[in-house]
Design an enzyme around this catalytic site. Structure first.
Site, PDB file in Angstrom:
ATOM      1  N   ASP A  23      28.388  35.038  29.070  1.00 12.86           N
ATOM      2  CA  ASP A  23      28.993  33.721  28.836  1.00 12.86           C
ATOM      3  C   ASP A  23      29.680  33.665  27.473  1.00 12.86           C
ATOM      4  O   ASP A  23      30.784  33.122  27.341  1.00 12.86           O
ATOM      5  CB  ASP A  23      27.925  32.622  28.914  1.00 12.86           C
ATOM      6  CG  ASP A  23      27.256  32.564  30.277  1.00 12.86           C
ATOM      7  OD1 ASP A  23      27.930  32.876  31.272  1.00 12.86           O
ATOM      8  OD2 ASP A  23      26.068  32.205  30.336  1.00 12.86           O
ATOM      9  N   GLY A  40      51.283  44.400  38.269  1.00 14.43           N
ATOM     10  CA  GLY A  40      50.369  43.292  38.507  1.00 14.43           C
ATOM     11  C   GLY A  40      48.937  43.790  38.502  1.00 14.43           C
ATOM     12  O   GLY A  40      48.668  44.974  38.311  1.00 14.43           O
ATOM     13  N   PRO A  41      47.977  42.891  38.700  1.00 15.43           N
ATOM     14  CA  PRO A  41      46.561  43.271  38.666  1.00 15.43           C
ATOM     15  C   PRO A  41      46.211  44.240  39.792  1.00 15.43           C
ATOM     16  O   PRO A  41      46.945  44.339  40.785  1.00 15.43           O
ATOM     17  CB  PRO A  41      45.831  41.925  38.831  1.00 15.43           C
ATOM     18  CG  PRO A  41      46.829  41.010  39.447  1.00 15.43           C
ATOM     19  CD  PRO A  41      48.173  41.445  38.953  1.00 15.43           C
ATOM     20  N   PRO A  42      45.105  44.965  39.663  1.00 11.94           N
ATOM     21  CA  PRO A  42      44.731  45.935  40.700  1.00 11.94           C
ATOM     22  C   PRO A  42      44.296  45.259  41.991  1.00 11.94           C
ATOM     23  O   PRO A  42      43.799  44.137  41.987  1.00 11.94           O
ATOM     24  CB  PRO A  42      43.562  46.700  40.055  1.00 11.94           C
ATOM     25  CG  PRO A  42      43.022  45.767  39.012  1.00 11.94           C
ATOM     26  CD  PRO A  42      44.182  44.985  38.510  1.00 11.94           C
ATOM     27  N   GLY A  43      44.520  45.971  43.102  1.00 10.34           N
ATOM     28  CA  GLY A  43      44.052  45.485  44.401  1.00 10.34           C
ATOM     29  C   GLY A  43      44.935  44.453  45.059  1.00 10.34           C
ATOM     30  O   GLY A  43      44.497  43.769  45.983  1.00 10.34           O
ATOM     31  N   THR A  79      50.363  49.752  46.607  1.00 14.54           N
ATOM     32  CA  THR A  79      50.463  50.997  47.377  1.00 14.54           C
ATOM     33  C   THR A  79      50.797  50.709  48.834  1.00 14.54           C
ATOM     34  O   THR A  79      51.627  51.405  49.438  1.00 14.54           O
ATOM     35  CB  THR A  79      49.141  51.779  47.287  1.00 14.54           C
ATOM     36  OG1 THR A  79      48.824  52.008  45.913  1.00 14.54           O
ATOM     37  CG2 THR A  79      49.245  53.112  47.998  1.00 14.54           C
ATOM     38  N   GLY A  94      47.973  45.118  46.556  1.00  7.86           N
ATOM     39  CA  GLY A  94      48.778  45.643  47.666  1.00  7.86           C
ATOM     40  C   GLY A  94      50.006  46.423  47.263  1.00  7.86           C
ATOM     41  O   GLY A  94      50.932  46.557  48.071  1.00  7.86           O
ATOM     42  N   GLU A 138      20.860  28.318  34.562  1.00 10.20           N
ATOM     43  CA  GLU A 138      21.835  28.095  35.637  1.00 10.20           C
ATOM     44  C   GLU A 138      21.997  26.604  35.936  1.00 10.20           C
ATOM     45  O   GLU A 138      23.086  26.152  36.286  1.00 10.20           O
ATOM     46  CB  GLU A 138      21.410  28.852  36.900  1.00 10.20           C
ATOM     47  CG  GLU A 138      21.240  30.352  36.718  1.00 10.20           C
ATOM     48  CD  GLU A 138      22.463  31.034  36.143  1.00 10.20           C
ATOM     49  OE1 GLU A 138      23.588  30.525  36.328  1.00 10.20           O
ATOM     50  OE2 GLU A 138      22.307  32.083  35.490  1.00 10.20           O
TER      51      GLU A 138
END
Length: 497
Positions: A401, A107-110, A114, A112, A327
């Site tokens: 963008d 899955g994507p990093p960060g 580990t 959980g 913006e």
């Protein structure tokens, strides 16, 4: 040199005795052994020492349990069987069941991965042996395979053990004719170790990767990594629990609503949420506050997502005006198309951005329609469209963008079958030899979106000017301020393109 000096001390060759010959042989043998050791040490000794140090460093018994892991309830339930097998193996052996040899988190990093591996070791009171995939990659042939053998021997010796190999794609990539021989040997040794477990040894291998598609098929088959568990970014409920865990030791103001914070952080990973909670505490200390309020959390969200705030920017007035309209274009079209909830508009430089629009979807989404993807592209291109309409020229500010809009359009053409090419998914071979055709399809989508963005802005030019004017005066507009502006003009939302 010693032999030469010794011969000089002898008056003649005819005077050489058996004792002299013995001394020459002894000196020659010593020099030869010394030479061999010099040649061998640089390659072999450091590798062996590195393995020993690595083994001592990575052996551990974590004190982390599932109570420390928030927001991954389904995955924790899935892992309960493995934990119960380690703690009560006799029940399963009696039924003829075998313990899973390997579990692969992807899955994507960060998210959980580990932390979950450590929690499994903590729940079972097992030895936790950590290794990174890159630690097995060496320029010396055979060193990586030896490190794999050493790691598994230690795990068997200290069983029950959990071996955690982080970034396993560093050694587990698909083999081909062009692959590195050393990596292939390391992967082959890992496959052999996964197959050759002694059934009496309770050793489980947990691998983690962000790129499951890169792994070799032989590594993924049952019998090696039996279970593949996807760990994605948390949903609203999971984000709420994660934020509760990371704020339970922090003094929070009574006005803070964790549910509201969870809604404002859609799409963020567990690591980012932990960082937001920590940044909020740091900002509160910097502002000499005793409690962490909503303002600190909002500032922390901006810090994590948009980057570091530049306190003394040197921006020309003309550039500031261009950024304000850019913006304002994003915010105007996003509000009218109702794609995401605009939380804040700012022209205060952060990181490499001169301005930004902070927006999140109002709910977790797993499926998007073709129309919704087109609306996302329209919103991304609205800043450039506003520049062209107001200043009759465009700037370099739309670089990010354009990249994001092109990526969405490419996925629509190549992966989702949402173009005139029909309901097909295009593989790499087709992409390589038909790039011009695909490029034209992508351009057709982005050009149509750009024209729609200009149409919406031209029809609501007064609101665009109003938003830009407020930005020039105050530099920021929050969600309530934007709603007040729209109420003045009574513009209907959900514009149909």
């Amino acid at each position: 040199m010693l032999i030469f000096q010794y011969f000089l001390s002898i008056e003649g060759l005819e005077n050489i005795t058996a004792r002299d010959r013995a001394i020459v042989w002894i000196i020659t043998t010593i020099l030869f052994i010394y030479y061999i050791n010099i040649e061998a040490k640089p390659q072999l000794v450091p590798s062996i020492l590195a393995i020993e140090k690595e083994s001592d460093r990575n052996k551990d018994k974590p004190n982390i349990s599932f109570d420390d892991v928030a927001g991954l309830e389904e995955i924790k339930e899935e892992l309960q069987e493995t934990i119960d097998f380690i703690n009560n193996s006799f029940k399963y052996k009696k039924m003829g069941a075998k313990i899973p040899k390997g579990i692969l988190f992807h899955g994507p990093p960060g998210t959980g991965k580990t932390l979950l591996a450590k929690a499994v070791a903590g729940e079972t009171n097992s030895n936790f042996l950590y290794a990174s995939g890159s630690e097995f990659v060496e320029k010396y042939v055979g060193v990586g395979a030896k490190r794999v053998r050493t790691l598994f021997e230690k795990a068997k010796k200290d069983s029950p053990s959990i071996i955690f190999i982080d970034e396993i794609d560093a050694i587990g990539t698909k083999r081909n004719l062009e692959s590195n021989n050393e990596k292939d040997q390391t992967l082959n040794q890992l496959l052999v170790e996964l197959d050759g477990f002694n059934t009496d040894d309770t050793v489980i291998v947990i691998g983690a990767t962000n790129r499951l598609d890169l792994l070799d098929e032989a590594l993924l088959r049952p019998g090696r990594f039996d279970r593949h568990i996807y760990i994605g970014n948390p949903n609203t409920s999971a984000r709420e629990k994660i934020l509760e865990v990371h704020t339970n030791n922090k003094p929070l103001d009574k006005s803070i609503d964790i549910k509201d914070l969870a809604k404002k952080t859609t799409g963020l990973s567990g690591a980012q949420l932990a960082n937001i909670a920590n940044e909020a505490a740091i900002i509160a200390v910097r502002n000499n506050k005793k409690l962490i309020s909503v303002l600190e959390f909002e500032a922390a969200i901006e810090r994590v997502i948009a980057g570091l705030k530049i306190k003394n920017p040197t921006i020309l007035l003309k550039e500031k005006k261009v950024v304000a309209f850019h913006e304002a274009g994003h915010a105007l079209v996003s509000k009218i198309l109702n794609t995401d909830v605009v939380q804040k508009i700012s022209i205060v430089p952060r990181g490499q951005a001169l301005g930004y629009v902070l927006k999140f979807p109002d709910e977790d989404r797993y499926l998007l329609t073709k129309r919704e993807l087109e609306h996302k592209i329209i919103c991304l291109l609205a800043g450039r469209a506003a520049e062209e309409i107001i200043f009759k020229e465009v700037t370099t500010g739309a670089k990010d963008d354009l990249n994001k809009a092109t990526n969405i359009a490419r996925e629509m053409v190549c992966s989702y079958g949402m173009s005139s090419m029909g309901t097909i998914a295009l593989d790499e071979v087709y992409l390589r030899y038909n790039y011009d055709t695909i490029r034209l399809e992508i351009k057709k989508i982005t050009d149509a979106a750009y024209n729609d963005a200009k149409k919406i802005i031209n029809e609501n030019i007064e609101i665009l000017n109003h938003i830009a004017k407020v930005l020039m005066e105050n530099e920021t507009i929050d969600k309530d301020g934007l709603n007040e502006i729209f109420k003045m003009y009574e513009v209907p939302y959900d514009f149909a393109t």
